[in-house]
Design a protein around this motif. Sequence first.
Motif, PDB file in Angstrom:
ATOM      1  N   LYS A  36       0.849  -1.184   0.000  1.00  0.00           N
ATOM      2  CA  LYS A  36       0.000   0.000   0.000  1.00  0.00           C
ATOM      3  C   LYS A  36       0.890   1.240   0.000  1.00  0.00           C
ATOM      4  O   LYS A  36       1.984   1.223   0.571  1.00  0.00           O
ATOM      5  CB  LYS A  36      -0.910   0.029   1.230  1.00  0.00           C
ATOM      6  CG  LYS A  36      -1.925  -1.107   1.270  1.00  0.00           C
ATOM      7  CD  LYS A  36      -2.880  -0.929   2.448  1.00  0.00           C
ATOM      8  CE  LYS A  36      -3.912  -2.046   2.469  1.00  0.00           C
ATOM      9  NZ  LYS A  36      -4.882  -1.851   3.583  1.00  0.00           N
ATOM     10  N   PRO A  37       0.436   2.325  -0.611  1.00  0.00           N
ATOM     11  CA  PRO A  37       1.239   3.546  -0.595  1.00  0.00           C
ATOM     12  C   PRO A  37       1.437   4.049   0.835  1.00  0.00           C
ATOM     13  O   PRO A  37       0.541   3.946   1.674  1.00  0.00           O
ATOM     14  CB  PRO A  37       0.403   4.544  -1.402  1.00  0.00           C
ATOM     15  CG  PRO A  37      -0.554   3.717  -2.189  1.00  0.00           C
ATOM     16  CD  PRO A  37      -0.819   2.490  -1.373  1.00  0.00           C
ATOM     17  N   TYR A  38       2.626   4.586   1.104  1.00  0.00           N
ATOM     18  CA  TYR A  38       2.848   5.226   2.392  1.00  0.00           C
ATOM     19  C   TYR A  38       1.950   6.451   2.529  1.00  0.00           C
ATOM     20  O   TYR A  38       1.529   7.051   1.531  1.00  0.00           O
ATOM     21  CB  TYR A  38       4.316   5.657   2.532  1.00  0.00           C
ATOM     22  CG  TYR A  38       5.259   4.502   2.746  1.00  0.00           C
ATOM     23  CD1 TYR A  38       5.269   3.804   3.952  1.00  0.00           C
ATOM     24  CD2 TYR A  38       6.154   4.113   1.755  1.00  0.00           C
ATOM     25  CE1 TYR A  38       6.145   2.750   4.159  1.00  0.00           C
ATOM     26  CE2 TYR A  38       7.032   3.065   1.952  1.00  0.00           C
ATOM     27  CZ  TYR A  38       7.021   2.378   3.153  1.00  0.00           C
ATOM     28  OH  TYR A  38       7.883   1.333   3.358  1.00  0.00           O
ATOM     29  N   GLU A  39       1.672   6.824   3.758  1.00  0.00           N
ATOM     30  CA  GLU A  39       0.873   8.012   4.020  1.00  0.00           C
ATOM     31  C   GLU A  39       1.702   9.040   4.777  1.00  0.00           C
ATOM     32  O   GLU A  39       2.715   8.712   5.396  1.00  0.00           O
ATOM     33  CB  GLU A  39      -0.386   7.626   4.793  1.00  0.00           C
ATOM     34  CG  GLU A  39      -1.280   6.674   3.995  1.00  0.00           C
ATOM     35  CD  GLU A  39      -2.656   6.471   4.602  1.00  0.00           C
ATOM     36  OE1 GLU A  39      -3.026   7.247   5.517  1.00  0.00           O
ATOM     37  OE2 GLU A  39      -3.368   5.542   4.173  1.00  0.00           O
ATOM     38  N   ARG A  40       1.256  10.269   4.712  1.00  0.00           N
ATOM     39  CA  ARG A  40       2.015  11.372   5.301  1.00  0.00           C
ATOM     40  C   ARG A  40       2.147  11.200   6.817  1.00  0.00           C
ATOM     41  O   ARG A  40       1.169  10.926   7.512  1.00  0.00           O
ATOM     42  CB  ARG A  40       1.344  12.709   4.986  1.00  0.00           C
ATOM     43  CG  ARG A  40       2.135  13.924   5.512  1.00  0.00           C
ATOM     44  CD  ARG A  40       1.553  15.215   4.987  1.00  0.00           C
ATOM     45  NE  ARG A  40       1.665  15.268   3.537  1.00  0.00           N
ATOM     46  CZ  ARG A  40       2.736  15.682   2.873  1.00  0.00           C
ATOM     47  NH1 ARG A  40       3.819  16.091   3.557  1.00  0.00           N
ATOM     48  NH2 ARG A  40       2.773  15.693   1.561  1.00  0.00           N
ATOM     49  N   ALA A  41       3.366  11.371   7.293  1.00  0.00           N
ATOM     50  CA  ALA A  41       3.630  11.327   8.741  1.00  0.00           C
ATOM     51  C   ALA A  41       3.398  12.704   9.346  1.00  0.00           C
ATOM     52  O   ALA A  41       3.438  13.721   8.658  1.00  0.00           O
ATOM     53  CB  ALA A  41       5.063  10.888   8.993  1.00  0.00           C
ATOM     54  N   ARG A  42       3.175  12.704  10.638  1.00  0.00           N
ATOM     55  CA  ARG A  42       3.094  13.976  11.363  1.00  0.00           C
ATOM     56  C   ARG A  42       4.378  14.142  12.172  1.00  0.00           C
ATOM     57  O   ARG A  42       4.983  13.156  12.628  1.00  0.00           O
ATOM     58  CB  ARG A  42       1.878  14.017  12.289  1.00  0.00           C
ATOM     59  CG  ARG A  42       1.892  12.995  13.401  1.00  0.00           C
ATOM     60  CD  ARG A  42       0.747  13.205  14.377  1.00  0.00           C
ATOM     61  NE  ARG A  42       0.771  12.215  15.448  1.00  0.00           N
ATOM     62  CZ  ARG A  42       1.523  12.302  16.528  1.00  0.00           C
ATOM     63  NH1 ARG A  42       2.343  13.346  16.673  1.00  0.00           N
ATOM     64  NH2 ARG A  42       1.493  11.369  17.458  1.00  0.00           N
ATOM     65  N   PRO A  43       4.824  15.382  12.381  1.00  0.00           N
ATOM     66  CA  PRO A  43       6.049  15.588  13.158  1.00  0.00           C
ATOM     67  C   PRO A  43       5.827  15.314  14.641  1.00  0.00           C
ATOM     68  O   PRO A  43       4.783  15.668  15.200  1.00  0.00           O
ATOM     69  CB  PRO A  43       6.375  17.067  12.917  1.00  0.00           C
ATOM     70  CG  PRO A  43       5.075  17.690  12.523  1.00  0.00           C
ATOM     71  CD  PRO A  43       4.283  16.625  11.826  1.00  0.00           C
ATOM     72  N   LEU A  44       6.792  14.674  15.254  1.00  0.00           N
ATOM     73  CA  LEU A  44       6.748  14.457  16.695  1.00  0.00           C
ATOM     74  C   LEU A  44       6.882  15.792  17.423  1.00  0.00           C
ATOM     75  O   LEU A  44       7.699  16.640  17.051  1.00  0.00           O
ATOM     76  CB  LEU A  44       7.885  13.537  17.130  1.00  0.00           C
ATOM     77  CG  LEU A  44       7.752  12.048  16.809  1.00  0.00           C
ATOM     78  CD1 LEU A  44       9.098  11.362  16.925  1.00  0.00           C
ATOM     79  CD2 LEU A  44       6.734  11.376  17.721  1.00  0.00           C
ATOM     80  N   SER A  45       6.097  15.960  18.481  1.00  0.00           N
ATOM     81  CA  SER A  45       6.265  17.118  19.347  1.00  0.00           C
ATOM     82  C   SER A  45       7.487  16.911  20.237  1.00  0.00           C
ATOM     83  O   SER A  45       8.021  15.797  20.345  1.00  0.00           O
ATOM     84  CB  SER A  45       5.027  17.316  20.218  1.00  0.00           C
ATOM     85  OG  SER A  45       4.935  16.268  21.183  1.00  0.00           O
ATOM     86  N   ILE A  46       7.932  17.976  20.869  1.00  0.00           N
ATOM     87  CA  ILE A  46       9.073  17.870  21.789  1.00  0.00           C
ATOM     88  C   ILE A  46       8.772  16.851  22.886  1.00  0.00           C
ATOM     89  O   ILE A  46       9.618  16.006  23.217  1.00  0.00           O
ATOM     90  CB  ILE A  46       9.401  19.240  22.411  1.00  0.00           C
ATOM     91  CG1 ILE A  46       9.829  20.247  21.326  1.00  0.00           C
ATOM     92  CG2 ILE A  46      10.489  19.092  23.467  1.00  0.00           C
ATOM     93  CD1 ILE A  46      11.139  19.944  20.684  1.00  0.00           C
ATOM     94  N   ASP A  47       7.578  16.915  23.458  1.00  0.00           N
ATOM     95  CA  ASP A  47       7.215  15.967  24.514  1.00  0.00           C
ATOM     96  C   ASP A  47       7.222  14.539  23.999  1.00  0.00           C
ATOM     97  O   ASP A  47       7.637  13.609  24.713  1.00  0.00           O
ATOM     98  CB  ASP A  47       5.844  16.311  25.092  1.00  0.00           C
ATOM     99  CG  ASP A  47       5.856  17.566  25.955  1.00  0.00           C
ATOM    100  OD1 ASP A  47       6.954  17.999  26.341  1.00  0.00           O
ATOM    101  OD2 ASP A  47       4.760  18.100  26.232  1.00  0.00           O
ATOM    102  N   GLU A  48       6.775  14.345  22.766  1.00  0.00           N
ATOM    103  CA  GLU A  48       6.761  12.993  22.199  1.00  0.00           C
ATOM    104  C   GLU A  48       8.174  12.494  21.925  1.00  0.00           C
ATOM    105  O   GLU A  48       8.444  11.282  22.055  1.00  0.00           O
ATOM    106  CB  GLU A  48       5.933  12.978  20.920  1.00  0.00           C
ATOM    107  CG  GLU A  48       4.438  13.098  21.161  1.00  0.00           C
ATOM    108  CD  GLU A  48       3.656  13.189  19.873  1.00  0.00           C
ATOM    109  OE1 GLU A  48       2.596  12.540  19.769  1.00  0.00           O
ATOM    110  OE2 GLU A  48       4.096  13.915  18.943  1.00  0.00           O
ATOM    111  N   ILE A  49       9.075  13.381  21.534  1.00  0.00           N
ATOM    112  CA  ILE A  49      10.465  12.976  21.348  1.00  0.00           C
ATOM    113  C   ILE A  49      11.029  12.441  22.663  1.00  0.00           C
ATOM    114  O   ILE A  49      11.712  11.404  22.695  1.00  0.00           O
ATOM    115  CB  ILE A  49      11.305  14.152  20.822  1.00  0.00           C
ATOM    116  CG1 ILE A  49      10.900  14.493  19.389  1.00  0.00           C
ATOM    117  CG2 ILE A  49      12.799  13.820  20.884  1.00  0.00           C
ATOM    118  CD1 ILE A  49      11.529  15.760  18.850  1.00  0.00           C
ATOM    119  N   VAL A  50      10.739  13.126  23.742  1.00  0.00           N
ATOM    120  CA  VAL A  50      11.179  12.665  25.064  1.00  0.00           C
ATOM    121  C   VAL A  50      10.628  11.266  25.348  1.00  0.00           C
ATOM    122  O   VAL A  50      11.335  10.390  25.881  1.00  0.00           O
ATOM    123  CB  VAL A  50      10.746  13.661  26.154  1.00  0.00           C
ATOM    124  CG1 VAL A  50      11.043  13.108  27.550  1.00  0.00           C
ATOM    125  CG2 VAL A  50      11.435  15.009  25.965  1.00  0.00           C
TER     126      VAL A  50
END
Length: 358
Positions: free
Chosen positions: A135-149
């Motif tokens: 299946k085609p890939y779909e657009r990702a969303r950027p991780l927030s700073i809190d999510e990176i942690v």
Amino acid sequence: MPSLFDPIQLGAIRAPNRILMAPMTRARGTRDHLPTPIMADYYAQRASAGLIISEAIGINQLGLGWPYATGIWSREQIAGWRNVTAAVHERGGRIIAQLWQMGRVVHPDFLGGRQPVSASATVAPNHAHTYDGKKPYERARPLSIDEIVEVVEDFRQAALNAIDAGFDGIQLHASNGYLIDQFLRDSANFRDDRYGGAIENRLRFLKETARTVADAIGADRVGVRLSPNGETQGVRDSDPLPLFTKALEALSAIGVAHVELREPPIDGTFGVGEVNPLARHLRSAFKGPLILNSDFDATRAQAELDAGIGDAVAFGRPFIANPDFPRRVAEGLPLVKDDAQKWFTQGTEGYLDYNNWG
């Protein structure tokens, strides 16, 4: 200069030779991402490698998007991997866990329809492998700073889980277009905060993850895999040499035990480099053992060791069909060709049915 058959100290691990088994996803887990009994047999068959680097293992559900791949976030998964490591150790081998967060190349089918994450809002090229076909890939969303942690914490916990499961250490999968690589290289990272823009900012996620994991399990049990010399899954860098020089200097300062460079040559047979491998230019930036990878045969591997470019070489495909690959190299025995059609099937065929010589 050392021979492929000389021992080498890889942090806390004493490897009896420099012929390492590269990480290779083989899709023999369950749909719940549990290791299976045949995996214990597979890895044990290959215990004569100086060191086995396991297939990529997911650190969390959000970052795992490959059918029948395994994870290491649940007690059941840890128990399953404990069977694998015990089998390898019983044969006298050493094995580390490659820890994986795939980022934008996780299809929403694996996430209950949720959007995948990445450094920035980008779409991977080509198609994802799902349980329902490509299946085609779909657009990702950027991780927030809190999510990176939170992701850094997931890497830390996965490393602790790997040690609990009996692994001798871990390798951070920071290559091949997966999440850490999506932060590192400028074709996938368009952030304007402290994780984007300048090289030092793009390195931040890798550095924080490596330091946190090293603090958790000891730097002498931590390795990192990088892919400096070309595009993988749509991820590349416009000026890779300064980026990866600084990456290796940073990892050296943290004290990680070893770094593997996955660098296919320009005329490679499985992956193609956009420029010639950069290892000879990067060698001086890292003070620990440097592991070379991609399209090596024994002759080329020894030549790179003789030239002082690397300290060990990780072989992938030769280990698939030749579980006793180090012996075959040492004695000049013929190599069996693997069947690529069975790389990602779920049974024992093309997995456990390759024999030792004699």
